[in-house]
Design an enzyme around this catalytic site. Structure first.
Site, PDB file in Angstrom:
ATOM      1  N   ARG A 239       0.849  -1.179   0.000  1.00  0.00           N
ATOM      2  CA  ARG A 239       0.000   0.000   0.000  1.00  0.00           C
ATOM      3  C   ARG A 239       0.893   1.239   0.000  1.00  0.00           C
ATOM      4  O   ARG A 239       1.940   1.263   0.647  1.00  0.00           O
ATOM      5  CB  ARG A 239      -0.916   0.023   1.235  1.00  0.00           C
ATOM      6  CG  ARG A 239      -2.111  -0.909   1.119  1.00  0.00           C
ATOM      7  CD  ARG A 239      -3.100  -0.376   0.100  1.00  0.00           C
ATOM      8  NE  ARG A 239      -4.292  -1.196  -0.071  1.00  0.00           N
ATOM      9  CZ  ARG A 239      -4.436  -2.095  -1.035  1.00  0.00           C
ATOM     10  NH1 ARG A 239      -3.430  -2.332  -1.869  1.00  0.00           N
ATOM     11  NH2 ARG A 239      -5.560  -2.756  -1.175  1.00  0.00           N
ATOM     12  N   GLU A 268      -2.960   8.416  -5.691  1.00  0.00           N
ATOM     13  CA  GLU A 268      -3.069   7.768  -6.996  1.00  0.00           C
ATOM     14  C   GLU A 268      -4.193   8.402  -7.805  1.00  0.00           C
ATOM     15  O   GLU A 268      -5.271   8.636  -7.245  1.00  0.00           O
ATOM     16  CB  GLU A 268      -3.319   6.263  -6.826  1.00  0.00           C
ATOM     17  CG  GLU A 268      -2.156   5.536  -6.178  1.00  0.00           C
ATOM     18  CD  GLU A 268      -2.356   4.018  -6.089  1.00  0.00           C
ATOM     19  OE1 GLU A 268      -3.413   3.532  -6.563  1.00  0.00           O
ATOM     20  OE2 GLU A 268      -1.479   3.329  -5.560  1.00  0.00           O
ATOM     21  N   HIS A 287      -0.123   0.877 -10.208  1.00  0.00           N
ATOM     22  CA  HIS A 287      -0.928  -0.037  -9.379  1.00  0.00           C
ATOM     23  C   HIS A 287      -1.435  -1.202 -10.226  1.00  0.00           C
ATOM     24  O   HIS A 287      -2.639  -1.474 -10.287  1.00  0.00           O
ATOM     25  CB  HIS A 287      -2.094   0.709  -8.739  1.00  0.00           C
ATOM     26  CG  HIS A 287      -2.602   0.048  -7.494  1.00  0.00           C
ATOM     27  ND1 HIS A 287      -3.146   0.755  -6.448  1.00  0.00           N
ATOM     28  CD2 HIS A 287      -2.660  -1.258  -7.121  1.00  0.00           C
ATOM     29  CE1 HIS A 287      -3.511  -0.080  -5.495  1.00  0.00           C
ATOM     30  NE2 HIS A 287      -3.230  -1.313  -5.879  1.00  0.00           N
TER      31      HIS A 287
END
Length: 331
Positions: A239, A268, A287
């Site tokens: 994370r 993000e 990601h």
């Protein structure tokens, strides 16, 4: 079937995702046994009223806490990811709603990503691409990965898949988790995360894959980076909030570590002005470390399997301990 009436299933998803789901054979099977309400973030509160189950297919959404007041009948929430932090808030934690996740879907693909970025650093593949674009023939020597020491921070299924894959190519892998132990089947030695900085100096690669909890948030800060070898590389596939980004940037600029491969970020998408984009010793990916061809279908299949279990009263898979913030392991 629970009760005589069809249960109500709310599905949080974007418009494109709703179209994909409607075409899924697994979802079509669910629609025959439930009232299904597809909704975006704006309509989530309305969809939650009298709903029995919430399927958070849009696992990047942060809309659930604001709509939680409308969840008057909810008994089960499933999120289509391994991480549960988007739905881990006080109201959910304190409720009787069962929380499950999609643990197990991304283990091997993330392990492959980690191996890939380690090889990219060791063999300077990104440097070769830069030279190729310049039509430059520049011979270099590269590093071996066999025998290098790796610390995997996070000893859940993804961490274990990483450990097995890196061990298979000759790397020496240890782990860091909630409790220290020896003779672990995948890691051998597991250090306690509470004293992480004591162990960081020994490793050539440090891989972050821990779940985001109150204890792990910001665990990779200036002290952690200063403790690493100057030749070490840092990989984050856990994370973004595990890392204090400003401290990482500062450590890279100061030469306190040799490089970083980052697939997750505290913001993000990664803002265009972030210095991480242009650092020569940083690999940035959006990601996607676990996203293999067909992963969305697999996520739906995991939920559909649990839906069948829920309807028949069988134990659900991947039940999250809401105090820990992840699915407990027996190892």
């Amino acid at each position: 079937m629970i009760g005589m009436e069809k249960p109500v299933l709310a599905v949080l998803c974007g418009d494109d995702q709703a179209r994909e789901l409607a075409e899924s054979p697994a979802v079509q099977g669910i629609e025959s046994s439930a009232v299904v309400r597809y909704t975006g973030e704006a309509g989530l509160a309305d969809a939650l009223r009298d709903a029995d189950v919430l399927f958070v297919y849009d696992f990047l959404s942060r809309a659930v806490p604001d709509a939680w007041h409308a969840a008057n009948k909810l008994r089960w929430l499933h999120i289509a990811s391994a991480g549960v932090d988007p739905v881990m808030f006080p109201g959910m934690r304190d409720s009787d709603v069962v929380l499950t996740n999609s643990r197990g879907v991304f283990d091997d693909s993330i392990a492959e990503y980690v191996l890939g970025v380690i090889l990219t650093f060791a063999k300077d593949l990104h440097g070769s691409l830069d030279l190729q674009r310049e039509s430059r023939w520049q011979h270099r020597e590269s590093e071996r990965i066999a025998g290098r020491e790796v610390l995997v921070v996070g000893t859940g299924p993804i961490g274990r898949a990483i450990a097995r894959m890196l061990t298979a190519v000759g790397m020496t892998v240890s782990g860091a988790g909630r409790r220290a132990r020896e003779n672990d089947p995948d890691f051998g030695t597991v250090h306690a995360s509470a004293v992480l900085t004591d162990h960081l100096p020994a490793y050539d690669y440090v891989v972050a894959v821990a779940p985001l909890t109150g204890q792990t948030k910001g665990m990779f800060d200036s002290a952690a980076f200063a403790a690493m070898k100057r030749t070490a590389r840092f990989v984050n596939v856990g994370r973004g909030e595990l890392v204090v980004t400003a401290d990482l940037v500062g450590a890279l600029r100061a030469g306190e570590l040799a490089g970083a491969a980052l697939d997750v970020f505290d913001t993000e998408p990664l803002p265009p002005e972030s210095p991480l984009w242009t650092m020569k010793n940083v690999l940035v990916s959006p990601h996607m470390s676990g996203d293999f061809t067909g992963w969305r279908d697999t996520l739906v299949e995991v939920f559909a399997d649990n839906w069948s279990r829920w309807q028949t009263g069988a134990p659900l898979r991947n039940v999250v301990d809401k105090e820990l913030g992840y699915v407990p392991s027996d190892r």
